[in-house]
Design a protein around this motif. Structure first.
Motif, short mmCIF file in Angstrom:
data_model
loop_
_atom_site.label_atom_id
_atom_site.label_comp_id
_atom_site.label_asym_id
_atom_site.label_seq_id
_atom_site.Cartn_x
_atom_site.Cartn_y
_atom_site.Cartn_z
N SER A 174 23.03 6.39 -14.58
CA SER A 174 22.61 6.51 -15.98
C SER A 174 22.40 5.10 -16.52
N GLY A 175 21.89 5.02 -17.72
CA GLY A 175 21.74 3.71 -18.32
C GLY A 175 20.57 3.63 -19.28
N ASP A 176 20.30 2.43 -19.75
CA ASP A 176 19.21 2.22 -20.69
C ASP A 176 18.74 0.77 -20.59
N ALA A 177 17.55 0.54 -21.10
CA ALA A 177 16.98 -0.81 -21.15
C ALA A 177 16.14 -0.93 -22.42
N THR A 178 16.15 -2.11 -23.01
CA THR A 178 15.40 -2.37 -24.24
C THR A 178 14.75 -3.74 -24.17
N VAL A 179 13.49 -3.81 -24.56
CA VAL A 179 12.82 -5.07 -24.82
C VAL A 179 12.45 -5.08 -26.30
N ARG A 180 12.86 -6.12 -27.00
CA ARG A 180 12.68 -6.18 -28.46
C ARG A 180 11.96 -7.46 -28.87
N TYR A 181 10.91 -7.28 -29.69
CA TYR A 181 10.27 -8.41 -30.38
C TYR A 181 10.77 -8.42 -31.82
N GLU A 182 11.16 -9.60 -32.31
CA GLU A 182 11.68 -9.73 -33.67
C GLU A 182 10.95 -10.83 -34.43
N HIS A 183 10.63 -10.54 -35.68
CA HIS A 183 10.10 -11.56 -36.60
C HIS A 183 10.84 -11.40 -37.92
N THR A 184 11.59 -12.42 -38.30
CA THR A 184 12.36 -12.41 -39.55
C THR A 184 11.97 -13.63 -40.37
N ARG A 185 11.70 -13.40 -41.66
CA ARG A 185 11.33 -14.52 -42.54
C ARG A 185 12.08 -14.41 -43.87
N GLY A 186 12.16 -15.54 -44.55
CA GLY A 186 12.91 -15.59 -45.80
C GLY A 186 14.41 -15.64 -45.59
N ILE A 187 14.84 -16.27 -44.49
CA ILE A 187 16.27 -16.36 -44.19
C ILE A 187 16.90 -17.43 -45.08
N PRO A 188 17.92 -17.10 -45.85
CA PRO A 188 18.53 -18.10 -46.72
C PRO A 188 19.52 -18.98 -45.96
N GLY A 189 19.95 -20.03 -46.61
CA GLY A 189 20.98 -20.89 -46.03
C GLY A 189 20.41 -22.10 -45.34
N LEU A 244 11.00 7.19 -22.05
CA LEU A 244 10.43 5.93 -22.50
C LEU A 244 9.87 6.11 -23.91
N SER A 245 10.27 5.24 -24.84
CA SER A 245 9.85 5.39 -26.23
C SER A 245 9.62 4.04 -26.88
N LEU A 246 8.92 4.08 -28.02
CA LEU A 246 8.65 2.91 -28.85
C LEU A 246 9.23 3.12 -30.23
N ARG A 247 9.65 2.02 -30.88
CA ARG A 247 10.08 2.09 -32.28
C ARG A 247 9.66 0.82 -33.00
N LEU A 248 9.04 0.99 -34.16
CA LEU A 248 8.68 -0.12 -35.04
C LEU A 248 9.46 0.04 -36.33
N ALA A 249 10.32 -0.93 -36.65
CA ALA A 249 11.18 -0.85 -37.83
C ALA A 249 10.97 -2.07 -38.71
N PHE A 302 10.31 -4.56 -33.10
CA PHE A 302 9.47 -3.67 -32.29
C PHE A 302 10.16 -3.50 -30.94
N ASP A 303 10.57 -2.25 -30.62
CA ASP A 303 11.38 -1.98 -29.44
C ASP A 303 10.65 -1.10 -28.44
N LEU A 304 10.75 -1.46 -27.18
CA LEU A 304 10.38 -0.61 -26.06
C LEU A 304 11.70 -0.21 -25.40
#
Length: 367
Positions: free
Chosen positions: A44-59, A338-343, A361-363
């Protein structure tokens, strides 16, 4: 680009098939009816590839914008030598375009690069309605991202006992004690208790009420190692204790081929004098874990500063407390495995006028 190619290869090619020991069709080779079932072995198991873009980070940080790719593979193996006994384990391999030294400042709950033990457990079914669990596993309570990050793997012991209420309802009690096992030598201890009433479980229309108490102890090392995050802190640790009383109301119904879930989560930290409340509302329609299945979701949450222990709340959100925000997402099932998610996330920390915006964005693969 070389790392990105490797991450995609891990997600798409690492899933092995299930392995099971089966009897042949020859009656002479079959076990007698009164003999115990043979042992089974399954991957059993799982795998994820994730692209991330974050802006407006304070500090104070080199840049208010973060862009990265991260991947994770968790292959596991479960052995059932007897019907009432299961022994399992899993490894975890992670690779990212960023460096581990940035995990603190990026509010991550896991290292970007590394390999290690993800799970190692023994589950014993002491009866039809009672199971004991020993080892390093996902937390055996049903909690929302407001309170707990589902990717964390504490080590401990727990008991799960159910009482039938008629033909379709049951009362479930889960209790356990765990070592937090967070980053950087965390030595926190967690006591947890959950009482759940599950109405018409498994039917197209069903509901649940879950009341949980989670008590965190020995947590000062978290703060001293840079995992205090948005909680109030002193020179020696946290200002508040963290004893969380959490209430979840869940309703599900199927409309045609679309399953629908609505969930309300309300939490209060009984160990804090102020800023102790949090709330989350989530609505999900569809299921991306089915082939050609669409999923539409929306979540809104608000946590006062010491409502939850920020080190353990889900790190899909940039702020782990002391903020409010919304998260819409859309998912699609390429296959049953196999699935995709855009959050998207739009969050605002208390006391700041600007918003922090995040796209994930996750695969995802499951086997």
């Amino acid at each position: 680009m070389r790392r990105l190619a490797l991450l995609c290869r891990l997600a798409l090619l690492a899933a092995p098939g299930a392995v099971a020991a089966q009897l042949t069709d020859d009656p002479l080779l079959q076990a007698p009816e009164d003999a115990p079932a043979g042992s089974t072995l399954a991957w059993s198991g799982d795998a994820t590839v994730r692209y991330e873009h974050t802006r407006g980070i304070p500090g104070a940080r080199p840049s208010p914008t973060l862009e990265r790719v991260r991947g994770r593979v968790r292959p596991g193996l479960a052995w059932t030598p007897r019907a009432e006994l299961e022994i399992g384990g899993a490894l975890k391999f992670a690779l990212g375009s960023d460096a581990n030294r940035d995990n603190r400042i990026n509010n991550d709950n896991e290292r970007s690069d590394g390999a290690g033990l993800d799970q190692l457990f023994v589950r014993w079914h002491a009866g039809e309605s009672t199971a004991l669990l020993f080892g390093k596993t996902p937390l055996p309570l049903e909690l929302s991202p407001l309170v707990w990050d589902r990717d964390l793997r504490p080590a401990g012991v727990s008991i799960d006992h159910s009482i039938a209420l008629g033909d379709f309802d049951r009362l479930q009690l889960v209790a356990g004690a765990f070592a937090g096992g967070h980053l950087y030598g965390d030595d926190s201890r967690i006591g947890a208790l959950q009482l759940a009433w599950r109405w018409h479980e498994g039917a197209p229309g069903n509901a649940a009420v879950l009341l949980s108490l989670i008590d965190f102890n020995d947590i000062h090392r978290l703060a001293n190692n840079g995992l205090g995050r948005t909680n109030l802190r002193t020179a020696n640790g946290f200002t508040s204790d963290f004893r969380l009383l959490d209430l979840q109301l869940v309703g599900r119904h199927a409309f045609g081929g679309w399953p629908f879930e609505a969930r309300i989560d309300l939490v209060r930290n009984l160990g804090a004098d102020d800023d102790a409340d949090g709330a989350r509302l989530s609505l999900v329609a569809g299921d991306r874990r089915r082939a050609r299945g669409w999923e539409l979701g929306f979540a809104w949450q608000r946590q006062q500063r010491d409502a939850v222990l920020a080190a353990f709340s889900e790190d899909d959100w940039w702020f782990h407390s002391f903020a409010h925000g919304a998260m819409p997402w859309i998912g699609y099932g390429l296959t049953d495995r196999l699935s995709l998610r855009l959050a998207g996330f739009r969050e605002q920390r208390d006391g700041l006028a600007d918003h922090t915006r995040r796209v994930l964005f996750d695969l995802e693969a499951r086997w």
